[in-house]
Design an enzyme around this catalytic site. Structure first.
Site, PDB file in Angstrom:
ATOM      1  N   ASP A  95     -81.963  27.410  41.778  1.00 35.23           N
ATOM      2  CA  ASP A  95     -81.051  27.523  42.884  1.00 35.23           C
ATOM      3  C   ASP A  95     -81.232  26.939  44.239  1.00 35.23           C
ATOM      4  OD1 ASP A  95     -81.032  29.852  43.288  1.00 35.23           O
ATOM      5  OD2 ASP A  95     -78.814  30.227  43.247  1.00 35.23           O
ATOM      6  N   ASP A 269     -74.473  29.411  34.600  1.00 37.52           N
ATOM      7  CA  ASP A 269     -74.897  30.325  34.472  1.00 37.52           C
ATOM      8  C   ASP A 269     -74.106  32.188  35.032  1.00 37.52           C
ATOM      9  OD1 ASP A 269     -74.708  28.939  37.553  1.00 37.52           O
ATOM     10  OD2 ASP A 269     -75.697  31.662  37.762  1.00 37.52           O
ATOM     11  N   CYS A 307     -72.213  43.412  16.313  1.00 39.79           N
ATOM     12  CA  CYS A 307     -72.412  42.798  17.120  1.00 39.79           C
ATOM     13  C   CYS A 307     -73.927  43.270  16.611  1.00 39.79           C
ATOM     14  CB  CYS A 307     -71.669  43.441  18.101  1.00 39.79           C
ATOM     15  SG  CYS A 307     -73.762  42.803  19.371  1.00 39.79           S
ATOM     16  N   CYS A 309     -76.557  43.288  18.382  1.00 39.27           N
ATOM     17  CA  CYS A 309     -77.257  43.712  20.131  1.00 39.27           C
ATOM     18  C   CYS A 309     -78.196  44.830  18.849  1.00 39.27           C
ATOM     19  CB  CYS A 309     -76.269  42.997  20.875  1.00 39.27           C
ATOM     20  SG  CYS A 309     -75.879  45.029  21.315  1.00 39.27           S
ATOM     21  N   CYS A 312     -76.081  47.775  19.733  1.00 40.13           N
ATOM     22  CA  CYS A 312     -74.920  48.087  18.774  1.00 40.13           C
ATOM     23  C   CYS A 312     -75.824  48.729  18.067  1.00 40.13           C
ATOM     24  CB  CYS A 312     -73.999  46.696  18.971  1.00 40.13           C
ATOM     25  SG  CYS A 312     -73.489  46.885  20.016  1.00 40.13           S
ATOM     26  N   HIS A 338     -76.032  44.696  25.603  1.00 40.27           N
ATOM     27  CA  HIS A 338     -74.968  43.732  24.586  1.00 40.27           C
ATOM     28  C   HIS A 338     -73.963  42.261  25.454  1.00 40.27           C
ATOM     29  CE1 HIS A 338     -71.329  43.022  22.444  1.00 40.27           C
ATOM     30  NE2 HIS A 338     -70.661  43.646  23.953  1.00 40.27           N
TER      31      HIS A 338
HETATM   32 ZN   LIG Z   1     -73.793  44.404  20.769  1.00 37.99          ZN
END
Ligand SMILES: [Zn+2]
Length: 398
Positions: A95, A269, A307, A309, A312, A338
């Site tokens: 930015d 963003d 999930c 990720c 998880c 996550h």
């Molecule tokens: Zn997750």
């Protein structure tokens, strides 16, 4: 002049102005609509770059304001460039520093030349001008850089909005003239104008005439509310050249992103996934979880069922809750991972829906599309949580 950014709209939604696209920079490409995790100080707080990539992020953001004050853009340049510094070989956007100067800094003086403010690092007076912002961003070496703009609050009186838009337009021309690496870095113009359609239209049309490789819509998500923001987006986005990427800066909750995508926005963003993650706030399709809550003490489930990720797949809610109470770094890290994955999965589902021509139905049926701040439990998204682990909360707000 050839631009170092190639952008292609691959398909457009039939029901809304949503579009699926692909942007390619000299450091690789990203699919749009895209969400950029924020690396304020040249790092996505606490998350290894490989893990950031593993969440599905294809492009990331870093802040000019923070890096120019510390360690200084010449230090970053001497260490290689921002890609080397952050160990991120994909696309990066910086930015302009404008938003932080106007929202965080102790401002000394605003003139038609630029802004003088007090550095939060050493108290010295720093001048940020369009030419200086370009000098810093040219040295950092991001693939996409932003014009230096004036960001008044959306509720500021009209006279100030007019002054700010005129300055933003003059500064946009000065940025174009001062940009020394147009073959490497794509400079985006920023539309200001608050909630005033006339000012937004004037700003968009004058910037479009300058033929930037991309455009941002600034001055939103600064307290005007969801309805007002959506209205400005629906009005402003169609005024920008359709072949160029459109970027909504600093937004937002899933609901805000979905509404902006429907208005034709391609890039986003926001610090929400990481900042909230550091405060034990986990995004889930069913609404936010505050993982410090005692009901999670013996919870053997993952943060969110289904999930994929790292957090998880490997950790229980009960263990993550314990890490927060013990001030262990892994708590903020796992919830940030996550949340980053939650955002990237949402973006990839949005892209899939646009490609399939079902985006309208997706926005009405998927519960994630209505997640906003109203559903939040605990402190507001932008606020600070008093019992946050201090070692991960150093420095000014992002
Ligand atoms: Zn997750």
């Amino acid at each position: 002049m050839s631009t170092p950014l190639r952008f292609q709209v691959l398909s457009t939604d039939t029901e809304t102005s949503a579009r699926l696209g692909r942007a390619v920079t000299r450091h690789g490409g990203f699919d749009t609509p895209a969400f950029m995790p924020v690396g304020t100080q040249g790092t996505i707080k606490g998350i290894l770059p490989d893990v950031v990539k593993g969440t599905g992020a294809q492009v990331i953001l870093a802040n000019t304001y923070h890096l120019m004050l510390r360690p200084g853009e010449r230090v970053v340049a001497d260490l290689g460039d921002l890609h080397r510094f952050m160990a991120w070989d994909g696309p990066i956007l910086t930015d302009s520093g404008g938003f932080q100067v106007f929202s965080l800094a102790d401002i000394n003086r605003i003139t038609d030349d630029g802004v003088a403010f007090k550095s939060h690092v050493d108290g010295s007076i720093v001048h940020l001008t369009p030419a200086r912002s370009m000098e810093v961003q040219n040295a950092l070496g991001a693939d996409i850089i932003m014009a230096f703009d004036e960001c008044p609050p959306s509720t500021a009186p009209r006279e100030y909005q007019v002054t700010a838009v005129n300055r933003t337009l003059r500064w946009a021309e000065l940025c174009l003239a001062a940009h020394r690496r147009p073959a490497d870095q794509s400079l985006f113009g920023i539309v200001q104008g608050g909630l005033d359609p006339e000012l937004r239209a004037m700003c968009a049309q004058r910037l479009a005439a300058l033929d930037f490789p991309g455009y941002a819509i600034g001055g939103l998500a600064v307290g005007e509310g969801f309805e007002a923001m959506t209205q400005v987006l629906r009005f402003t986005a169609p005024l920008l050249p359709p072949a160029k990427p459109k970027y909504l800066m600093g937004v937002g909750f899933p609901r805000d992103i979905v509404a902006a995508v429907a208005a034709g926005v391609d890039m986003f963003d926001c610090v929400l996934p990481t900042r909230n993650g550091r405060n034990a706030y986990a995004f889930t399709a069913a609404g936010p979880l505050r993982l410090r809550n005692s009901r999670f003490a013996r919870d053997t489930g993952p943060i969110e069922d289904g999930c994929d990720c790292y957090a998880c797949r490997n950790f229980t809610r009960g263990a993550i809750r314990h890490y927060f109470f013990a001030s262990e770094m892994l708590g903020p890290i796992l919830v940030s991972v996550h949340n980053l994955r939650f955002y990237q999965r949402l973006m990839s589902d949005i892209r899939r829906a646009i490609g399939a021509g079902t985006f309208g139905a997706f926005t009405r049926q998927d519960p994630r599309c209505s997640l906003g701040p109203a559903a939040a439990v605990g402190p507001p998204a932008g606020g600070r949580n008093g019992d946050a682990p201090r070692d991960l909360e150093e420095g000014p707000e992002e």
